[in-house]
Each structure stands twice: as structure tokens, then as C-alpha cells.
Motif scaffolding. Sequence first.
Motif, PDB file in Angstrom:
ATOM      1  N   GLU A 332      -1.029   4.149  16.777  1.00 13.13           N
ATOM      2  CA  GLU A 332       0.175   4.971  16.634  1.00 13.13           C
ATOM      3  C   GLU A 332       0.684   5.022  15.201  1.00 13.13           C
ATOM      4  OE1 GLU A 332       2.803   3.054  19.333  1.00 13.13           O
ATOM      5  OE2 GLU A 332       1.740   3.753  21.136  1.00 13.13           O
ATOM      6  N   GLU A 333       0.572   3.914  14.484  1.00 16.44           N
ATOM      7  CA  GLU A 333       1.140   3.827  13.145  1.00 16.44           C
ATOM      8  C   GLU A 333       0.118   4.059  12.035  1.00 16.44           C
ATOM      9  OE1 GLU A 333       3.341   0.167  12.817  1.00 16.44           O
ATOM     10  OE2 GLU A 333       4.570   0.606  14.591  1.00 16.44           O
ATOM     11  N   GLY A 334      -1.102   4.410  12.399  1.00 13.60           N
ATOM     12  CA  GLY A 334      -2.114   4.708  11.393  1.00 13.60           C
ATOM     13  C   GLY A 334      -2.456   3.514  10.510  1.00 13.60           C
ATOM     14  N   VAL A 335      -2.508   2.331  11.109  1.00 15.84           N
ATOM     15  CA  VAL A 335      -2.727   1.113  10.331  1.00 15.84           C
ATOM     16  C   VAL A 335      -4.129   1.092   9.709  1.00 15.84           C
ATOM     17  CG1 VAL A 335      -2.899  -1.408  10.479  1.00 15.84           C
ATOM     18  CG2 VAL A 335      -1.017  -0.211  11.616  1.00 15.84           C
ATOM     19  N   VAL A 336      -5.130   1.526  10.476  1.00 12.48           N
ATOM     20  CA  VAL A 336      -6.500   1.542   9.952  1.00 12.48           C
ATOM     21  C   VAL A 336      -6.591   2.503   8.774  1.00 12.48           C
ATOM     22  CG1 VAL A 336      -8.921   1.980  10.508  1.00 12.48           C
ATOM     23  CG2 VAL A 336      -7.420   0.936  12.220  1.00 12.48           C
ATOM     24  N   VAL A 422      -6.108 -10.105   0.697  1.00 10.34           N
ATOM     25  CA  VAL A 422      -6.230  -9.719   2.106  1.00 10.34           C
ATOM     26  C   VAL A 422      -4.845  -9.674   2.763  1.00 10.34           C
ATOM     27  CG1 VAL A 422      -8.628 -10.410   2.511  1.00 10.34           C
ATOM     28  CG2 VAL A 422      -6.835 -12.156   2.576  1.00 10.34           C
ATOM     29  N   PRO A 423      -3.964  -8.801   2.299  1.00 13.77           N
ATOM     30  CA  PRO A 423      -2.634  -8.678   2.913  1.00 13.77           C
ATOM     31  C   PRO A 423      -2.731  -8.005   4.277  1.00 13.77           C
ATOM     32  CG  PRO A 423      -2.953  -6.942   1.320  1.00 13.77           C
ATOM     33  CD  PRO A 423      -4.161  -7.828   1.214  1.00 13.77           C
ATOM     34  N   PRO A 424      -1.645  -7.969   5.040  1.00 14.35           N
ATOM     35  CA  PRO A 424      -1.668  -7.232   6.295  1.00 14.35           C
ATOM     36  C   PRO A 424      -2.137  -5.789   6.096  1.00 14.35           C
ATOM     37  CG  PRO A 424       0.301  -8.572   6.178  1.00 14.35           C
ATOM     38  CD  PRO A 424      -0.365  -8.677   4.837  1.00 14.35           C
ATOM     39  N   CYS A 425      -2.815  -5.251   7.100  1.00 15.24           N
ATOM     40  CA  CYS A 425      -3.389  -3.905   6.974  1.00 15.24           C
ATOM     41  C   CYS A 425      -2.316  -2.815   6.964  1.00 15.24           C
ATOM     42  CB  CYS A 425      -4.378  -3.647   8.110  1.00 15.24           C
ATOM     43  SG  CYS A 425      -5.807  -4.739   8.048  1.00 15.24           S
ATOM     44  N   ASN A 426      -1.106  -3.154   7.400  1.00 15.72           N
ATOM     45  CA  ASN A 426      -0.010  -2.183   7.346  1.00 15.72           C
ATOM     46  C   ASN A 426       0.942  -2.464   6.185  1.00 15.72           C
ATOM     47  OD1 ASN A 426       1.081  -4.525   8.406  1.00 15.72           O
ATOM     48  ND2 ASN A 426       2.332  -3.498   9.956  1.00 15.72           N
ATOM     49  N   VAL A 427       0.473  -3.180   5.179  1.00 18.98           N
ATOM     50  CA  VAL A 427       1.288  -3.481   4.008  1.00 18.98           C
ATOM     51  C   VAL A 427       1.740  -2.186   3.333  1.00 18.98           C
ATOM     52  CG1 VAL A 427      -0.688  -3.607   2.428  1.00 18.98           C
ATOM     53  CG2 VAL A 427       1.374  -4.927   1.925  1.00 18.98           C
ATOM     54  N   GLY A 428       2.918  -2.215   2.734  1.00 15.90           N
ATOM     55  CA  GLY A 428       3.415  -1.047   2.014  1.00 15.90           C
ATOM     56  C   GLY A 428       2.934  -1.037   0.576  1.00 15.90           C
ATOM     57  N   GLU A 429       2.958   0.144  -0.027  1.00 18.89           N
ATOM     58  CA  GLU A 429       2.477   0.281  -1.401  1.00 18.89           C
ATOM     59  C   GLU A 429       3.321  -0.536  -2.371  1.00 18.89           C
ATOM     60  OE1 GLU A 429       1.376   3.825  -4.601  1.00 18.89           O
ATOM     61  OE2 GLU A 429       1.489   4.269  -2.449  1.00 18.89           O
ATOM     62  N   ALA A 430       4.638  -0.561  -2.169  1.00 16.91           N
ATOM     63  CA  ALA A 430       5.505  -1.336  -3.054  1.00 16.91           C
ATOM     64  C   ALA A 430       5.207  -2.826  -2.953  1.00 16.91           C
ATOM     65  CB  ALA A 430       6.969  -1.059  -2.719  1.00 16.91           C
ATOM     66  N   GLU A 431       4.967  -3.305  -1.737  1.00 18.27           N
ATOM     67  CA  GLU A 431       4.626  -4.717  -1.549  1.00 18.27           C
ATOM     68  C   GLU A 431       3.306  -5.046  -2.236  1.00 18.27           C
ATOM     69  OE1 GLU A 431       6.675  -5.267   2.859  1.00 18.27           O
ATOM     70  OE2 GLU A 431       4.595  -4.608   2.688  1.00 18.27           O
ATOM     71  N   LEU A 432       2.344  -4.154  -2.102  1.00 20.14           N
ATOM     72  CA  LEU A 432       1.059  -4.368  -2.761  1.00 20.14           C
ATOM     73  C   LEU A 432       1.235  -4.516  -4.267  1.00 20.14           C
ATOM     74  CD1 LEU A 432      -1.704  -2.061  -1.216  1.00 20.14           C
ATOM     75  CD2 LEU A 432      -1.701  -4.549  -1.387  1.00 20.14           C
ATOM     76  N   LYS A 433       2.000  -3.611  -4.844  1.00 26.56           N
ATOM     77  CA  LYS A 433       2.181  -3.646  -6.290  1.00 26.56           C
ATOM     78  C   LYS A 433       2.923  -4.908  -6.723  1.00 26.56           C
ATOM     79  CE  LYS A 433       1.827   1.339  -6.982  1.00 26.56           C
ATOM     80  NZ  LYS A 433       2.511   2.602  -7.370  1.00 26.56           N
ATOM     81  N   GLU A 434       3.851  -5.368  -5.909  1.00 25.67           N
ATOM     82  CA  GLU A 434       4.537  -6.630  -6.190  1.00 25.67           C
ATOM     83  C   GLU A 434       3.533  -7.780  -6.213  1.00 25.67           C
ATOM     84  OE1 GLU A 434       7.365  -9.721  -3.724  1.00 25.67           O
ATOM     85  OE2 GLU A 434       7.587  -7.574  -3.316  1.00 25.67           O
ATOM     86  N   GLY A 435       2.656  -7.808  -5.211  1.00 24.02           N
ATOM     87  CA  GLY A 435       1.656  -8.865  -5.150  1.00 24.02           C
ATOM     88  C   GLY A 435       0.654  -8.796  -6.284  1.00 24.02           C
ATOM     89  N   LEU A 436       0.248  -7.601  -6.646  1.00 20.08           N
ATOM     90  CA  LEU A 436      -0.711  -7.444  -7.741  1.00 20.08           C
ATOM     91  C   LEU A 436      -0.110  -7.858  -9.075  1.00 20.08           C
ATOM     92  CD1 LEU A 436      -2.212  -4.075  -6.512  1.00 20.08           C
ATOM     93  CD2 LEU A 436      -3.449  -6.237  -6.669  1.00 20.08           C
ATOM     94  N   ALA A 437       1.199  -7.633  -9.251  1.00 17.73           N
ATOM     95  CA  ALA A 437       1.874  -8.085 -10.469  1.00 17.73           C
ATOM     96  C   ALA A 437       1.893  -9.614 -10.535  1.00 17.73           C
ATOM     97  CB  ALA A 437       3.294  -7.527 -10.526  1.00 17.73           C
TER      98      ALA A 437
END
Length: 451
Positions: A332-336, A422-437
Motif C-alpha cells: 500500500e505504501e510503495g515501500v519496495v 541498511v536503513p528501513p526500506c521506508n526511510v525518508g529522503e531527509a533521514e537518509l541525508k541526515e545519516g549520510l552526513a
Amino acid sequence: MTPQPDPEVGAAVKAADRAHVFHSWSAQELIDPLAVAGAEGSYFWDYDGKRYLDFTSGLVYTNVGYQHPKVVAAIQEQAARMTTFAPAFAVEARSEAARLIAERTPGDLDKIFFTNGGADAIEHAVRMARLHTGRPKVLSAYRSYHGGTQQAVNITGDPRRWASDGAAAGVVHFWAPFLYRSRFYAETEEQECARALEHLETTIAFEGPATVAAIVLETIPGTAGIMVPPPGYLAGVREICDKYGIVFVLDEVMAGFGRTGEWFAADLFDVTPDLMTFAKGVNSGYVPLGGVAISGAIAETFAKRPYPGGLTYSGHPLACAAAVATIQVMAEEGVVENAARLGADVVGPALRELAERHPSVGEVRGVGMFWALELVRNRETREPLVPYNAAGAANAPMAAFGAAAKAAGLWPFINMNRTHVVPPCNVGEAELKEGLAALDTALAVADEYTA
């Protein structure tokens, strides 16, 4: 949720842990477990109120993040209706979970045997293969991990096997392709693929094809370093298995259920195994669950012949209800699709950019929400940042890197010379960028150990 500090409770939790909990894979007096107060989405926090972005997804299983409300509600509803029931009966949650899984597995893997986790799944897949073929041996790769139970840990190809390997489990290890540290003196992916397949077939020839029941491979090896196989390799293994009547087992415990941007990593390679194991992401680890997806030919072996195996909690209703809800949420949420898009558009480009700036990064590899950075002392020689299976003082550079990541609010997944993303598959783009920083900050510490 905003974490509320409560150091007194945290101290009590920590004291009880240190007094009574025996931790896996650890020297008990040398560890200092973090006391966790709560978790939500892609984050967890301690009792001091410090919040961490989880780039481990637990143990690579919270594919829909922590505390997803729809999965939590499904567990609560199932508990109110039927908390447990024996596996010999048909139960709605169990039947529906099996149906939803079978709808997504490749080929004719339409029968589902439920286990309590991934190691159990490997144990039963190997048992099925041996009974189906009447053969004793199993081949598996070095640089692999398949679980901690007796057969599964012997099938494993990394150092966690050593203490339990009595060389009597009927397991033969071989080299799978890994171009960055090639065992075949290959210079291209095409060479690595061809030479790895030749090596595998030669191994079978010298072991005796009529003695080999199964070849067990992680579709994409996980804790060993997320080494995406070169084009044609898995198809080549499939052909070798067909040639010699060997059962092909793919371990999707870590790579399955959206982690690679597909429901199963096998879909990336258009390959269908005879047996496929799963666990972890099937229900985001909310209640222990694993299983074996079984082909028609192997299922037929046990159509009128009893399968000599089972588990008390096989297909536990709470676990299966969580699986049904997780699969529905992912659809439903397009996680894949989210994992595929962010992997291609955000994680991959960002990690490659980090590699250009940090001499400690030897290689970037991965797909979807399944990535690894190979850390080195010297890019030219590819000398690892720490020795193989390093511990204590020898592991100081990786320990310093990990400490820097945690100080920056990132909880890293570190194994030997690799850090995994390997973050959650439904991670948000902002969260990803925070982690990458935060990862960028930690890599600066690793750089201090490079030549």
C-alpha cells in the motif's frame, strides 16, 4: 515521538541486563550494551534522551521501521482474537501469510513451511534437499552467513563458524565471485563470473556430483559485505544445479522483502531456486518468523511421504498476523519502490561521492537499501583497514570509526572492514541525508588510519 530522559530507569535496565542477560556472539564481561528506551520509524533513543538514526534496521529486519501503527494494530487484534494455536491446524493468519508470500516468490515456490527464524529455515531447507535427492553433501560459499544453529553455522563461511565446525556436517565451501578481492585473478566482472562458475563446477566434480544434495547461496551476501553477484553468475549456478540434479537454495533472509528494491533479490537476476529461505523483513522482525518457500518438485516429494520435521511455533498466529500486515503495508505504501528509488537516486550517488573524498573508502557496492563501504588503509594496495577477523587493539580503527558515527547520532552496522548502509526500506529522503552526513563525519576518523 520525543524521547523523555529517565537516567534512573536506564541504570536499572542496564544493571539487570549485566546481572542476568547472556548476549550472543560476545565475551560477556567485555561488552557494554546500550539501554534502549524506545524506537519509532527509523530512530531509537536511550534513557538519556539521545536519539540515533538506525542504519542497521535492527539486524537488517525492520524493513517498515519501528512501531509501524498498522503492524502493531494487527498484532494487537490477533492477540485479542487468538493468541496462539498449534501448527497442525488451518489458521486464518497462517494461511493468509502463506498466500501473500507465495504470491510474491519467483516461479513455482508456492508452498510455505514456516519456521521461527532464518537459521531454522536453512536447517529445514537443507533437510528437504537431502531427503529429496538422497545425497549427503552441501556446498556453500566462503564470505557468507546462514545462521547460528548447528547446521546453519557450519554452512556459514565466515569466522563465526570456526568454533562450532567439527568438519563432520557434510559441508564443502567454495569461493563465490567478489571482484574487489578476487580469488581468480580476474580483472573484469565477466572474467570473475566465468572463473567463479568454473571453480564451482570443478569443486563439484572433485567432490562427486552424485554426493551433492544442495548448493546454498545468499542471493546477495549480507553481513559478509553486500557483494552483488556479477551478471550471469546466479543463472550459471542454476544451470550447474540442473546439470547435476543438485537442489539450488537461495538464502533471502536478509535480502528479501524489499531490501534490494524488489520483493526478493532473486527478481533482480531473473533466477528461480528450488528452495528459498526468508525471515527478518517478512514481518519487520516484530514477532519471530521465518520460512522456506518450496518448489513444486520438492513439495511433491512429501505429498505422500511425511516430512520428518517441524516446530512447536511453526506459523505462530501473532507472527503471521504481523507478516500479513507488513506485506500489506509494503504494498500500500510503495515501500519496495521507495527502496529502489532512494537507493538509485540518493544512497548510491551519495556513497560514491563520499568515496571520492575519503581515502578510507576502497569500494562502494549495493542496491536498494542494501549497501556496504569497504574500508581500507591504502586504496592502491587495497590493504584492509583492520586485519581479517580483528579484535582488541588490532580492531582500533574500526572501533574509532564506530564511536565517531554514534557520537554523530548514527548507529552503524559494522562487520570486519565494512560499514553497511541498511536503513528501513521506508526511510525518508531527509533521514537518509541526515545519516549520510553523520557517516561523512565518521569516515573522517577512519581516514586518519590510512597511508
